[in-house]
Design a protein around this motif. Structure first.
Motif, mmCIF file in Angstrom:
data_model
loop_
_atom_site.group_PDB
_atom_site.id
_atom_site.type_symbol
_atom_site.label_atom_id
_atom_site.label_comp_id
_atom_site.label_asym_id
_atom_site.label_seq_id
_atom_site.Cartn_x
_atom_site.Cartn_y
_atom_site.Cartn_z
ATOM 1 N N ALA A 135 -10.044 2.476 -126.818
ATOM 2 C CA ALA A 135 -9.841 2.625 -128.259
ATOM 3 C C ALA A 135 -9.603 1.310 -128.983
ATOM 4 N N SER A 136 -9.180 0.290 -128.259
ATOM 5 C CA SER A 136 -8.722 -0.941 -128.918
ATOM 6 C C SER A 136 -9.229 -2.185 -128.196
ATOM 7 N N HIS A 137 -9.244 -3.292 -128.928
ATOM 8 C CA HIS A 137 -9.640 -4.580 -128.356
ATOM 9 C C HIS A 137 -8.439 -5.388 -127.893
ATOM 10 N N LEU A 138 -7.242 -4.886 -128.108
ATOM 11 C CA LEU A 138 -6.037 -5.670 -127.809
ATOM 12 C C LEU A 138 -5.695 -5.635 -126.319
ATOM 13 N N PRO A 139 -5.128 -6.721 -125.792
ATOM 14 C CA PRO A 139 -4.677 -6.695 -124.402
ATOM 15 C C PRO A 139 -3.454 -5.799 -124.249
ATOM 16 N N VAL A 140 -3.294 -5.223 -123.055
ATOM 17 C CA VAL A 140 -2.162 -4.327 -122.814
ATOM 18 C C VAL A 140 -1.497 -4.691 -121.490
ATOM 19 N N ILE A 141 -0.195 -4.848 -121.522
ATOM 20 C CA ILE A 141 0.568 -5.111 -120.302
ATOM 21 C C ILE A 141 1.524 -3.946 -120.056
ATOM 22 N N VAL A 142 2.175 -3.969 -118.910
ATOM 23 C CA VAL A 142 3.024 -2.844 -118.521
ATOM 24 C C VAL A 142 4.398 -3.360 -118.089
ATOM 25 N N ASP A 143 5.446 -2.652 -118.525
ATOM 26 C CA ASP A 143 6.815 -2.948 -118.102
ATOM 27 C C ASP A 143 7.245 -1.842 -117.134
ATOM 28 N N PRO A 144 7.147 -2.081 -115.840
ATOM 29 C CA PRO A 144 7.515 -1.014 -114.890
ATOM 30 C C PRO A 144 9.022 -0.848 -114.766
ATOM 31 N N SER A 145 9.794 -1.859 -115.153
ATOM 32 C CA SER A 145 11.239 -1.823 -114.909
ATOM 33 C C SER A 145 11.942 -0.805 -115.796
ATOM 34 N N HIS A 146 11.623 -0.831 -117.112
ATOM 35 C CA HIS A 146 12.283 0.120 -118.009
ATOM 36 C C HIS A 146 11.804 1.548 -117.765
ATOM 37 N N ALA A 147 10.545 1.693 -117.354
ATOM 38 C CA ALA A 147 10.053 3.043 -117.067
ATOM 39 C C ALA A 147 10.792 3.616 -115.864
ATOM 40 N N ALA A 148 10.880 2.816 -114.802
ATOM 41 C CA ALA A 148 11.456 3.324 -113.560
ATOM 42 C C ALA A 148 12.958 3.540 -113.685
ATOM 43 N N GLY A 149 13.645 2.494 -114.164
ATOM 44 C CA GLY A 149 15.103 2.584 -114.218
ATOM 45 C C GLY A 149 15.754 2.328 -112.872
ATOM 46 N N HIS A 150 14.940 2.152 -111.829
ATOM 47 C CA HIS A 150 15.483 1.924 -110.486
ATOM 48 C C HIS A 150 14.562 0.971 -109.747
ATOM 49 N N TYR A 151 15.152 -0.082 -109.206
ATOM 50 C CA TYR A 151 14.345 -1.136 -108.571
ATOM 51 C C TYR A 151 13.409 -0.613 -107.490
ATOM 52 N N SER A 152 13.804 0.462 -106.798
ATOM 53 C CA SER A 152 12.985 0.898 -105.660
ATOM 54 C C SER A 152 11.647 1.482 -106.107
#
Lengths: 338, 338, 338, 338
Positions: free
Chosen positions: C262-279
């Protein structure tokens, strides 16, 4: 369980909690803080006790469960990974198992074509639905028994295990006669009558996650299958319902590492139903393997434009071949094979 | 349906959409804008066509449904309100019908006590579950057939219609033999096998909303019952699953006016399962009547502290009597009776 | 837009819709079916018109938007991928960019240690929050201006670009003085006052997805930045709020291919806030790369046990080194580098 | 807090938890069960401690909070109901306060007409937005300062308190100069920078619930206002985001009794933004009063067909007059006045 009492609770109320715990054969430990009294209920079986047993008592503010409600599906019950063997295919081992085929069984020609395509591309199990639970009574409901017979012929011809859905608890044996793996669909994940019968059948079973069920509820539903002595249970993540509408369902990719931590059961992913659109399937399928899934359940149709059900989320044969190439590379990158 | 073509679509692609529409007996109208081409697909039956029929074609960006997928449950199909009569009780008329009783049938003593309490307080229908779908296989599953017999005795003794849940499509006749109204539970709202059998039974039926199903899916599920010629369908809102955890489910109070606008079927509300806690039940029950609900399904237990199932959300007899008084006042305020 | 009229609408009502469209400089096309009248509103600017403009008119049943509400962020507006350059780092190209560091700036010692660890392991950008939006007023709110000065020193010492959050529209210039990339947090995604100022600053910006915002709303929020002439916009998926509680948020992995389409913009991901747990972080991070993300934003702390904020979701230095190795293998498998 | 240790935890790990608790001035009590070790952390301030403080320690399986994270907004902190007085209007007392007016301030003529209509019908406070946070930068953003001046004139003319939204933390004094009640919008509920400034202003404030925020997060956000010494805080439920699309948001009617139990603050309901359609507003408004709300915030426009913002959810003057009649009857039924 941890029973928190209301501020200003009385000695009698606390004693009511203690007495109920003792009457259930549980032991207790009291924490009488300055601002809150807390009663810890101890024992091995508190996981199967409803929290209401204590929450209804006078003076109780809240009850928090510490033991999980599922037991047989838990890694605490069985620490090593379970591997489900179906003929010479093993789900849950080093090899990632791709199961592919059309959403619905439509005709012998369609299924033979599909089987040839997916087997050649590297799929190990053929999928195809004979009984189709449809949201509207006016939609195509599947070929039903005729579809099962057709599946049995294709399975024989291609020497390939077959997975198909069962929707009626009185037809479990019938379906198991034509299929190697029974599928319990997302809408039936909490159809406990069906789960019990599928458990009794001892057939390998794919338990799809209900689209609005938590991982905890999913593993508790797996306990229905395991409680009947059926050890051959495969979990299948297929996306959950959220507010987002750009996909049909939201693939809960995190459930894969969550399951791997909480349970010994193998888990596969259905990217097709989550995506709802063929163009999104490859990215989700790659992500699933990278996240640790043990297999995939992918819709492939010889001619999606003519599919009777869910054509939009089906891959064409050539798209599937390309995807299998990508998946092999990802599988190697995480130390596995396809 | 409205088919939006991708930017830069070709004449051949547009023609592909037109040809498919014509092959299905539908007519089309083209809107060739400067930046977008749009094809409107016209006809009376587009509501039952899956959008995929067009979405799979080359050049198609998206397909938007204009006709609703449900038909028989819609107010367009039947404009006047439906009234469901069960003995001398009518659900969907001026009188608001309160159905009350314990979550689970536990014993004859318990059910007789419950019936006496709720009847005296003004409830018109007695509720009680003989088959209990439970999330864990290790929880109490109900008295089953013994519970049905017990219900039949209580119903006779108090001359009061009874509602109970049916969970197995092969037990519809059995349950209908002891109960006046069959209940299809939230977890079975999309168990289409069960819906079809309950539809065939011609028994009055309460169709609970699946906790993660939209109003549109709920009305489409009602079509399964109506398509079998069963006109005595009562909808029951019981809360939906959201991110909020202060209640067990989130009561979707707006669904009541939404249903009243979209459908001719009566709709009642179960505040007990939505709340999960007795202290919240009265406010939700009052709100339901104020919003236009035709009835309520409320859990009342002679002794909630000893309830085997869901005691925390059950009202005590005295709480129920107090609530009935409040509800009568609200009912009068909206021009109805209890 | 597609305006569907109610059954039995009048010629006058249809004319009302047509006149309003014409008054807005739009053209119309009528579809007068046997059961429904539909008016198609055509023109290039219908995407920015609220649907209410037509929905409020008499006789209108519903209005469906066909043009997307966002414009500048869309791939239709700009077909080639955007690449955001920050010093010698480019986000959105072949190289996957890992940004890592602690959740909060706590001390010079902590930030220097973190920078050394993450740079050595292959991260290209250092993260660290000086202003911390916290749900409770009684929690640590960040070192604020002191934290910014500290970030500036670390950035100079390690010659490494820095990303940090800005929370006040009047502090945009202040924060941009110490950081190379401004971050707009999830809770501020629809703080349009802040977006406008960050847009005007022309600084590279990471726009985190609001945890309950759709992809469409996210891209429309990006339009606020782009409308001020700021082309250096990076999207960051960080998980959405759902009913599932086994993770802090549910990573919406499918949003990556959806955005890419849908877009031309780059997209990155933050896995830390999604997970909430380091494992759970490594599995989600690997999945993100496999799904096509252009980078990652990962919390790493020299000593998570002593972290002042979000220690549970932070990786230790050794876990981060191991993860970087895994990510390199996955990146190669999808034809990219780290 | 309850810290549950992993199966097979060591004495050293348990001691690590105990030592950390002691270092924070907290006391502990150990429950060493046969299958699980549990550490109860006791003390008055555990509500403001992040759970991560313990969750990061080796051997910890999970940490459960027993104290609520909010403090000043809790009923435990202040047991009697708070009443917010604005001129001669009191919110939170026996009288239900209706606040009504257009979504956006458009012109002096429109506001004067609106004020006359709503005052005559019984509304006690006039609403109107001068600063409009809009999802798209290309939509009408409000009259801004000109709108504030206009509001001040209308307020004077009709001797009626005015509520309007503030969106910029540096404009709090400016807005407070023209309005009697400041509104913090749903999208700013967790804009803590803004909350702090509004708290400092000591102005009466309506804190709308974030559409994806829990009741707990909402009350914790209220603590930001209360922590600055501002006691005049009014909560406003306006619907939450769920999977249901038949309404714009899902009115969480149960939050009213939940708030009444958990907090001393008054709570009002905005049925207009929840519904998104004028035809659903009356049912939701009636339900809110029946559930115990202290007031309503309703959109009324002299001519909804010409409204610049949200016309579809605005009532016409005659619909509003009719609704006020219905609400008076419901208010009396629950022992209150309007």
């Amino acid at each position: 369980m941890i029973v928190e009492m209301r501020a200003g609770t009385t000695v009698e109320e606390i004693d009511g909690v203690v007495q109920r715990a003792k009457s259930l054969g549980l032991s207790v430990q009291l924490n009488l803080g300055t601002s809150k009294a807390v009663v810890a209920i101890l024992g091995n079986n508190t996981g199967s006790l409803p929290t209401d047993v204590f929450a209804v008592l006078p003076g109780v503010e809240s009850v928090t469960r510490i033991m999980k409600p599922y037991k047989l599906a838990s890694r605490e019950f069985k620490s090593e990974d379970s591997k489900v063997e179906v003929g010479d295919v093993a789900i849950g081992g080093k090899q990632i198992v791709v199961m592919a085929g059309p959403c619905a069984v439509e005709s012998e020609e369609q299924m033979m074509a599909a089987a040839e395509i997916v087997k050649k591309a590297g799929a190990r199990v053929l999928r195809g639905g004979a009984f189709k639970p449809r949201t509207s009574p006016f939609s195509f409901q599947g070929l039903e028994e005729e579809g099962l017979k057709l599946l049995a012929r294709v399975r024989k011809q291609f020497a390939m295990p077959v997975v198909t859905e069962v929707v009626d608890n009185h037809e479990v044996a019938l379906v198991a006669g034509s299929a190697d793996i029974l599928q319990v669909g997302a809408r039936n994940m909490q159809n406990f009558t069906l789960l019990t019968e599928v458990g009794k059948s001892q057939s390998p079973v794919i338990l799809k996650r209900g689209f609005a069920c938590t991982v905890t509820e999913w593993l508790t539903a797996a306990d229905y299958l395991l409680a009947e002595g059926n050890q051959r249970v495969i979990l299948c993540e297929r996306g959950i319902r959220t507010f987002e509408t750009s996909t049909r369902f939201s693939m809960d990719i995190s459930s894969i590492p969550v399951i791997k931590r909480a349970s010994h059961l193998p888990v596969i992913v259905d990217p097709s139903h989550a995506a709802g659109h063929y163009s999104l399937v490859p990215a989700i399928a790659r992500a699933a393997i990278a996240a640790g899934a043990d297999g995939l359940l992918i819709e492939v149709h010889p001619n999606p434009k003519e599919a009777l059900v869910d054509g939009l989320q089906s891959l064409t044969p050539s798209d599937f071949v390309r995807l299998m190439g990508e998946l092999r590379t990802i599988a190697r990158a995480v130390g596995r094979d396809i």
